[in-house]
Design a protein around this motif. Structure first.
Motif, PDB file in Angstrom:
ATOM      1  N   VAL A  72      20.517  74.919  18.525  1.00 33.01           N
ATOM      2  CA  VAL A  72      21.915  74.807  18.105  1.00 33.01           C
ATOM      3  C   VAL A  72      22.188  75.931  17.102  1.00 33.01           C
ATOM      4  O   VAL A  72      21.473  76.074  16.117  1.00 33.01           O
ATOM      5  CB  VAL A  72      22.196  73.428  17.465  1.00 33.01           C
ATOM      6  CG1 VAL A  72      23.647  73.344  17.011  1.00 33.01           C
ATOM      7  CG2 VAL A  72      21.844  72.314  18.427  1.00 33.01           C
ATOM      8  N   ASP A  73      23.230  76.722  17.361  1.00 33.54           N
ATOM      9  CA  ASP A  73      23.493  77.880  16.504  1.00 33.54           C
ATOM     10  C   ASP A  73      24.851  77.781  15.814  1.00 33.54           C
ATOM     11  O   ASP A  73      25.667  78.678  15.895  1.00 33.54           O
ATOM     12  CB  ASP A  73      23.385  79.178  17.297  1.00 33.54           C
ATOM     13  CG  ASP A  73      23.276  80.391  16.386  1.00 33.54           C
ATOM     14  OD1 ASP A  73      22.752  80.248  15.265  1.00 33.54           O
ATOM     15  OD2 ASP A  73      23.739  81.473  16.781  1.00 33.54           O
ATOM     16  N   GLU A  76      26.470  74.785  10.437  1.00 38.26           N
ATOM     17  CA  GLU A  76      25.945  73.518   9.945  1.00 38.26           C
ATOM     18  C   GLU A  76      24.496  73.326  10.362  1.00 38.26           C
ATOM     19  O   GLU A  76      23.649  72.958   9.541  1.00 38.26           O
ATOM     20  CB  GLU A  76      26.797  72.354  10.462  1.00 38.26           C
ATOM     21  CG  GLU A  76      26.325  71.010   9.935  1.00 38.26           C
ATOM     22  CD  GLU A  76      27.204  69.863  10.409  1.00 38.26           C
ATOM     23  OE1 GLU A  76      26.641  68.839  10.824  1.00 38.26           O
ATOM     24  OE2 GLU A  76      28.446  69.978  10.351  1.00 38.26           O
ATOM     25  N   ALA A  77      24.187  73.581  11.627  1.00 34.93           N
ATOM     26  CA  ALA A  77      22.800  73.443  12.099  1.00 34.93           C
ATOM     27  C   ALA A  77      21.875  74.392  11.347  1.00 34.93           C
ATOM     28  O   ALA A  77      20.738  74.052  11.027  1.00 34.93           O
ATOM     29  CB  ALA A  77      22.723  73.700  13.603  1.00 34.93           C
ATOM     30  N   HIS A  78      22.384  75.566  11.047  1.00 34.95           N
ATOM     31  CA  HIS A  78      21.611  76.580  10.332  1.00 34.95           C
ATOM     32  C   HIS A  78      21.210  76.076   8.943  1.00 34.95           C
ATOM     33  O   HIS A  78      20.041  76.105   8.571  1.00 34.95           O
ATOM     34  CB  HIS A  78      22.470  77.843  10.240  1.00 34.95           C
ATOM     35  CG  HIS A  78      21.741  79.065   9.841  1.00 34.95           C
ATOM     36  ND1 HIS A  78      21.102  79.873  10.745  1.00 34.95           N
ATOM     37  CD2 HIS A  78      21.559  79.636   8.625  1.00 34.95           C
ATOM     38  CE1 HIS A  78      20.556  80.889  10.107  1.00 34.95           C
ATOM     39  NE2 HIS A  78      20.819  80.764   8.822  1.00 34.95           N
ATOM     40  N   VAL A  79      22.191  75.600   8.198  1.00 34.35           N
ATOM     41  CA  VAL A  79      21.895  75.148   6.837  1.00 34.35           C
ATOM     42  C   VAL A  79      21.083  73.853   6.861  1.00 34.35           C
ATOM     43  O   VAL A  79      20.174  73.675   6.045  1.00 34.35           O
ATOM     44  CB  VAL A  79      23.160  75.025   5.967  1.00 34.35           C
ATOM     45  CG1 VAL A  79      23.995  73.827   6.313  1.00 34.35           C
ATOM     46  CG2 VAL A  79      22.795  75.003   4.485  1.00 34.35           C
ATOM     47  N   LEU A  80      21.371  72.950   7.791  1.00 36.35           N
ATOM     48  CA  LEU A  80      20.599  71.704   7.864  1.00 36.35           C
ATOM     49  C   LEU A  80      19.132  71.982   8.206  1.00 36.35           C
ATOM     50  O   LEU A  80      18.233  71.343   7.648  1.00 36.35           O
ATOM     51  CB  LEU A  80      21.223  70.732   8.868  1.00 36.35           C
ATOM     52  CG  LEU A  80      22.561  70.124   8.443  1.00 36.35           C
ATOM     53  CD1 LEU A  80      23.169  69.312   9.590  1.00 36.35           C
ATOM     54  CD2 LEU A  80      22.421  69.270   7.188  1.00 36.35           C
ATOM     55  N   ALA A  81      18.902  72.945   9.085  1.00 31.27           N
ATOM     56  CA  ALA A  81      17.512  73.317   9.411  1.00 31.27           C
ATOM     57  C   ALA A  81      16.823  73.917   8.194  1.00 31.27           C
ATOM     58  O   ALA A  81      15.651  73.628   7.916  1.00 31.27           O
ATOM     59  CB  ALA A  81      17.491  74.294  10.581  1.00 31.27           C
ATOM     60  N   HIS A  82      17.550  74.736   7.441  1.00 32.13           N
ATOM     61  CA  HIS A  82      16.963  75.317   6.222  1.00 32.13           C
ATOM     62  C   HIS A  82      16.627  74.230   5.211  1.00 32.13           C
ATOM     63  O   HIS A  82      15.546  74.241   4.602  1.00 32.13           O
ATOM     64  CB  HIS A  82      17.902  76.347   5.594  1.00 32.13           C
ATOM     65  CG  HIS A  82      17.352  76.897   4.327  1.00 32.13           C
ATOM     66  ND1 HIS A  82      16.323  77.806   4.310  1.00 32.13           N
ATOM     67  CD2 HIS A  82      17.644  76.622   3.036  1.00 32.13           C
ATOM     68  CE1 HIS A  82      16.015  78.079   3.050  1.00 32.13           C
ATOM     69  NE2 HIS A  82      16.809  77.379   2.261  1.00 32.13           N
TER      70      HIS A  82
END
Length: 179
Positions: A72-73, A76-82
Motif C-alpha cells: 500500500v503506497d 498514511e500507510a507510509h507513516v503507519l509502517a514507519h
C-alpha cells in the motif's frame, strides 16, 4: 579472497559489544583474524566502514518497512509502517545505529545514507492537509521517542512504549470528514 559480508558481521558484533567508538581497523582485524592492512584495503576509511554498517542496517530495516506497508503506497500507510517498525526496533540495535551516526558526525560529516533514508521516510515534510500534518507530527514524535530512549537512555517500559505508539498511530490515521 576476503568476504566483505563476513567482515561486516564481525564489525557488527564488535560495535554491539564495545560500541562504535571502539571500532577501528586494528580491532576489526584482530576480531576477524586478518591484518589491519587487509581491513583497510577493503574499507579505506573508518567512515566508509561505518557507512557500510549503516547501509546494511537500513537495507534490513527497509525490508521490514516494505513488509509492513504490504504494497500500500499511501501517505498514511507510509507513516503507519514507519511507526510500527520504529516501535519494534530493538533497543540495542537502535543505540548501535545512533552510535555509528555519532561516530561519523564526530568528523564533521553527515551520513549521506541516513540523509537519503530520512528523505524517503519524511517525503520532504510536505503537509498540506490536516491529515498530512497529523502524520508529520506522528512521524517526528516517533523519532523523538526513539532518540530519547536510545540516545538519552530513558528507560521506557514495554507497555508504555506500546501505548505511545498506539497513540501515534491513532494520531496518524486519516480521520473521516463529516459534512
Amino acid at each position: 579472497m576476503i568476504d566483505r559480508d563476513r567482515l561486516l558481521d564481525v564489525a557488527e558484533k564488535c560495535v554491539g559489544e564495545n560500541g562504535a567508538i571502539s571500532l577501528t581497523f586494528g580491532s576489526l582485524a584482530a576480531a576477524a583474524g586478518l591484518s589491519k592492512g587487509t581491513v583497510q584495503t577493503i574499507f579505506v576509511t573508518r567512515d566508509n566502514l561505518l557507512e557500510a554498517l549503516l547501509t546494511r542496517w537500513m537495507d534490513r530495516e527497509k525490508v521490514r518497512f516494505e513488509d509492513e506497508k504490504a504494497g500500500v503506497d499511501t501517505a498514511e500507510a507510509h507513516v503507519l509502517a514507519h511507526l510500527k517498525t520504529t516501535e519494534q526496533e530493538d533497543v540495542e540495535i537502535g543505540r548501535t545505529v545512533l552510535t555509528m551516526l555519532a561516530a561519523i558526525a564526530e568528523n564533521g560529516r553527515t551520513s549521506h545514507v541516513m540523509k537519503d533514508w530520512y528523505q524517503d521516510r519524511l517525503r520532504d515534510l510536505e503537509a498540506d492537509t490536516p491529515d498530512a500534518r497529523r502524520q508529520r507530527i506522528a512521524y517526528l514524535a516517533a523519532e523523538g521517542a526513539f532518540l530519547v530512549r536510545n540516545v538519552i537512555g530513558l528507560k521506557i517500559e514495554k507497555d508504555r512504549w506500546e501505548e505511545i505508539f498506539r497513540d501515534l498511530r491513532d494520531l496518524a490515521r486519516s480521520w473521516p470528514v463529516i459534512d
